[in-house]
Design a protein around this motif. Structure first.
Motif, PDB file in Angstrom:
ATOM      1  N   UNK A 269       0.848  -1.187   0.000  1.00 49.01           N
ATOM      2  CA  UNK A 269       0.000   0.000   0.000  1.00 49.01           C
ATOM      3  C   UNK A 269       0.886   1.241   0.000  1.00 49.01           C
ATOM      4  N   UNK A 270       0.756   2.062  -1.015  1.00 48.44           N
ATOM      5  CA  UNK A 270       1.325   3.412  -1.039  1.00 48.44           C
ATOM      6  C   UNK A 270       2.845   3.452  -0.957  1.00 48.44           C
ATOM      7  N   UNK A 271       3.525   2.591  -1.685  1.00 52.68           N
ATOM      8  CA  UNK A 271       4.976   2.693  -1.779  1.00 52.68           C
ATOM      9  C   UNK A 271       5.716   1.683  -0.930  1.00 52.68           C
ATOM     10  N   UNK A 272       6.963   1.474  -1.288  1.00 51.19           N
ATOM     11  CA  UNK A 272       7.812   0.529  -0.582  1.00 51.19           C
ATOM     12  C   UNK A 272       8.738   1.260   0.391  1.00 51.19           C
ATOM     13  N   UNK A 273       9.548   0.473   1.075  1.00 51.61           N
ATOM     14  CA  UNK A 273      10.457   1.026   2.074  1.00 51.61           C
ATOM     15  C   UNK A 273      11.379   2.082   1.466  1.00 51.61           C
ATOM     16  N   UNK A 274      11.821   1.861   0.230  1.00 52.39           N
ATOM     17  CA  UNK A 274      12.735   2.817  -0.415  1.00 52.39           C
ATOM     18  C   UNK A 274      12.094   4.187  -0.571  1.00 52.39           C
ATOM     19  N   UNK A 275      10.775   4.227  -0.702  1.00 56.67           N
ATOM     20  CA  UNK A 275      10.073   5.505  -0.806  1.00 56.67           C
ATOM     21  C   UNK A 275       9.879   6.168   0.551  1.00 56.67           C
ATOM     22  N   UNK A 276       9.789   5.359   1.601  1.00 60.02           N
ATOM     23  CA  UNK A 276       9.403   5.855   2.922  1.00 60.02           C
ATOM     24  C   UNK A 276      10.579   6.009   3.886  1.00 60.02           C
ATOM     25  N   UNK A 277      11.729   5.408   3.560  1.00 52.76           N
ATOM     26  CA  UNK A 277      12.813   5.349   4.541  1.00 52.76           C
ATOM     27  C   UNK A 277      13.327   6.720   4.958  1.00 52.76           C
ATOM     28  N   UNK A 278      13.389   7.668   4.011  1.00 52.86           N
ATOM     29  CA  UNK A 278      13.871   9.002   4.362  1.00 52.86           C
ATOM     30  C   UNK A 278      13.054   9.641   5.449  1.00 52.86           C
ATOM     31  N   UNK A 279      11.729   9.482   5.363  1.00 46.31           N
ATOM     32  CA  UNK A 279      10.849  10.026   6.383  1.00 46.31           C
ATOM     33  C   UNK A 279      10.896   9.201   7.663  1.00 46.31           C
ATOM     34  N   UNK A 280      10.878   7.872   7.553  1.00 44.71           N
ATOM     35  CA  UNK A 280      10.839   7.008   8.739  1.00 44.71           C
ATOM     36  C   UNK A 280      12.072   7.186   9.614  1.00 44.71           C
ATOM     37  N   UNK A 281      13.239   7.342   8.996  1.00 45.86           N
ATOM     38  CA  UNK A 281      14.477   7.456   9.775  1.00 45.86           C
ATOM     39  C   UNK A 281      14.508   8.726  10.610  1.00 45.86           C
ATOM     40  N   UNK A 282      13.701   9.740  10.246  1.00 50.18           N
ATOM     41  CA  UNK A 282      13.649  10.973  11.037  1.00 50.18           C
ATOM     42  C   UNK A 282      12.899  10.769  12.351  1.00 50.18           C
ATOM     43  N   UNK A 283      11.983   9.802  12.367  1.00 50.16           N
ATOM     44  CA  UNK A 283      11.078   9.677  13.514  1.00 50.16           C
ATOM     45  C   UNK A 283      11.178   8.344  14.254  1.00 50.16           C
TER      46      UNK A 283
END
Length: 692
Positions: A31-45
């Motif tokens: 759903x809505x992208x893979x880890x490569x799309x989300x990692x930049x945001x996730x690593x901030x939080x």
């Protein structure tokens, strides 16, 4: 294979998800992208040491990818037995520390404050399918449970498309406890952003980060938005947050549409904001050609001061510009009045990455996109005055460069920046002109208003309406409803000193603007009344004070019915009859009509025809305006121009007009040459629409 539910309410059903994952098998559904799309945001939080709850994990690889880069304390829950079994089996050997449990997120059994972070990738969207009572109860139960199991200072990260019902439910719940809300737009590579179909979406993906605070009822909620890799921007209110998200969603849909096909039926407009300023920094129109072109894609930068030119401010003008440029897709870019720009190069650098997102499907990657404009600089526009009108809102008076190195002063209401309300031309005084001939520079502070200039084509035609007066009227009494910046009134007063002019303006602020900035001055021949034109004419009719000419040049603040000028109340049968009562037997009524509804425009002409014996009109080239002339005295006996009597009647009308022009100003040829007003041309364009 049909993997979509028959009804959206099935998203809340464990049976639906069991069936879904049986059909899907072991292939991950992202759903809505893979880890490569989300990692930049996730690593901030999310820290590697955080204990993470993965809400509604499904068979997504997100938790597996996070585990593989060091996030080992992850608990995954889902309501589907089948997916929990699949995921447990898949990860048993490689990821021993990660756990999978069947659990309903609305009734979790974990202790209070057990997790540092909760990640929800698509679960909220699956539950918040509408705003029915049962749906709200389910979603609020999930929110309360997630809030309960998070520690103080913990973060709830929601990956979502933020459809209307989803974001409304979300902000309503977390605004009650004043927890900070930060929304990220998640950027994805073009091939993964929905342009290739499959499991992808054309709507942009968002990450909502909500931080658990102590309940502080009097604390103002922190609301922020972060676009792409930029820094978060603080917003003033939830309403501004909702509006900003809506703009991002609109852009995502437009971007997807433009990347997959040409859009010929409508020119799409896109506004680009800088640092979430209150006004757009760039306004862009995407113009697609009706035929194939060798050249595929270009950007056209409109110089400052030229944005209201017909070529750049209308669909027809931009279409002509596109055809002349010869590109399959032309993006026409207008620079905002509320921002400053260093140079053409700085604009190119600022736009280069963003405009590439608007490239047509035929554009080949790696091909340089040309930036086009008029001349080599970005033009000049100087704000001379800012003010506020109770009737029209904020406005500015600006001096701008136009064609042929000319300078114009313009009145612009900021609520409608593509429309110039009033315009005059600025010229150098005689001494400066002599200096320029000798090689000197034009003094920027010494320009003065050219009172022999009329900017608007419809004003040309309205002045020509004076020519309908009979020869025996030596000192015509003219009533003008709608002063605005005053250029029409000033021109009539300057070049027709015989005219006794009364101007009616409802907005007192406009009277000051006309006097202070547009060269309009009161004298023995001019009287200004600050009042409602409807009331003024009604009282005038009661007094039986006759006018020789009545002109309506008043805009409407409500154009929802397709009538921008005049307001609907001015063209009701009753008020038109009242207006006719203010005219003498040989009086002339002149109406500036701006109507985009053809049937409504026809109805207005018919109403006027019911009252006046002759109705004549002229279409203004390159304007929407139609100027309607009406007289109670001119007689005609034919219905069509092919009839010899009709042709003779029209010829007599034009001859009488010509004589009247000469009567009003014996030196009319000199005036016409110096002021760019071709009265003869206006009259020659007149067409008899209705004769009785």
């Amino acid at each position: 294979m049909d993997l979509l539910p028959r009804s959206h309410t099935e998203f809340t059903s464990p049976e639906y998800w069991d069936s879904f994952f049986k059909k899907r098998g072991r292939k991950a559904f992202e759903w809505y992208g893979e880890y490569s799309n989300l990692c930049g945001m996730l690593h901030k939080y999310v820290k590697p040491t955080d204990k993470v709850l993965m809400v509604g994990c499904g068979n997504s690889r997100l938790s597996e990818d996070m585990y593989d880069v060091g996030y080992h304390s992850i608990v995954n829950i889902d309501i589907s037995d089948i997916v929990i079994c699949q995921m447990t089996e898949r990860n048993a050997e490689k990821r021993e520390e990660m756990t999978f449990e069947k659990m309903d997120v609305t009734q979790m059994t974990y202790d209070d404050g057990n997790f540092s972070v909760a990640v929800d990738k698509g679960t909220l969207d699956a539950l918040a399918v509408d705003q029915e009572e049962a749906t709200l109860a389910t979603v609020n139960a999930m929110f309360k449970e997630v809030s309960r199991v998070l520690r103080l200072g913990g973060r709830y990260v929601i990956i979502s498309l933020l459809q209307d019902q989803v974001i409304q439910i979300l902000v309503r719940h977390f605004s009650q406890c004043s927890w900070p809300i930060r929304i990220h737009r998640v950027d994805a590579p073009p091939e993964e952003s929905g342009e290739g179909g499959g499991d992808n979406f054309s709507l942009p993906v968002f990450a909502v980060v909500i931080t658990k605070f102590k309940d502080m009822p009097n604390m103002k909620q922190i609301v922020e938005v972060c676009s792409g890799e930029g820094s978060p921007q603080r917003l003033d209110s939830i309403e501004q947050l909702l509006s900003t998200v809506k703009e991002m969603q609109y852009y995502g849909i437009v971007r997807h549409q433009l990347a997959t096909k040409q859009v010929k039926e409508k020119q799409l407009q896109i506004n680009l904001f800088s640092h979430l300023a209150s006004s757009a920094r760039y306004s862009m129109w995407v113009v697609d050609s009706d035929h194939r072109c060798d050249n595929k894609f270009a950007i056209f930068i409109v110089p400052q001061g030229r944005e209201t030119d017909w070529m750049f401010s209308t669909d027809a003008g931009r279409k002509l510009l596109s055809e002349s440029a010869g590109f399959e897709r032309l993006v026409v870019v207008v620079l905002s009045r509320e921002h400053e720009y260093e140079s053409m190069d700085s604009i190119k650098a600022e736009l280069s990455s963003k405009v590439m997102e608007l490239a047509p499907p035929s554009h080949k990657k790696g091909v340089q996109v040309p930036f086009l404009s008029i001349g080599e600089d970005i033009g000049s526009r100087t704000v001379r005055h800012r003010g506020h009108s109770q009737m029209s809102g904020d406005y500015i008076v600006e001096d701008a460069e136009g064609e042929a190195d000319q300078t114009f002063r313009r009145l612009v209401f900021l609520a409608n920046q593509n429309l110039v309300q009033s315009e005059v031309r600025l010229v150098a005084p005689p001494s400066e002109k002599k200096k320029k001939k000798k090689g000197g520079k034009k003094g920027s502070g010494s320009l003065q208003i050219d009172k022999s200039y009329l900017a608007c084509g419809h004003h040309h035609a309205m002045v020509a309406g004076l020519a309908f007066l009979p020869e025996q009227v030596s000192k015509p009494k003219v009533l003008l409803v709608g002063l605005g910046g005053g250029p029409l009134a000033a021109f009539i007063n300057q070049h027709f000193p015989q005219v006794q002019l009364e101007a009616v303006e409802i907005d007192e602020e406009m009277s000051h603007v006309a006097t202070d900035w547009f060269g309009f001055h009161h004298n023995n021949n001019v009287t200004v009344h600050i009042t409602d034109g409807l009331d003024f004419i009604a009282k005038l009719a009661q007094k039986d004070e006759k006018q020789d000419v009545v002109m309506f040049d008043v805009d409407s603040k409500d154009s929802s019915i397709g009538l921008s000028c005049p307001p609907p109340a001015f063209v009701t049968p009753e008020f038109l009859k009242t207006t006719a009562d203010t005219l003498g037997d040989e009086g002339v009524f002149v109406l500036n009509c701006v109507c985009r509804d053809a049937s409504l425009q026809k109805s207005i002409v018919e109403r006027i025809s019911d009252i006046f014996s002759c109705v004549t009109c002229v279409d203004i080239p390159q304007e929407v305006n139609k100027v309607i002339f009406a007289s109670k005295s001119f007689k005609a006996t034919a219905d069509c121009a092919e009839n010899s009597d009709a042709a003779r009647s029209q010829k007599e009308l034009l001859q009488s007009v010509s004589k009247a022009v000469q009567k009003l100003d014996r030196d009319i040829g000199k005036v016409s040459t110096s002021c760019d007003v071709n009265l003869a041309g206006c009259i020659a364009d007149l067409q008899i629409l209705s004769m009785k």
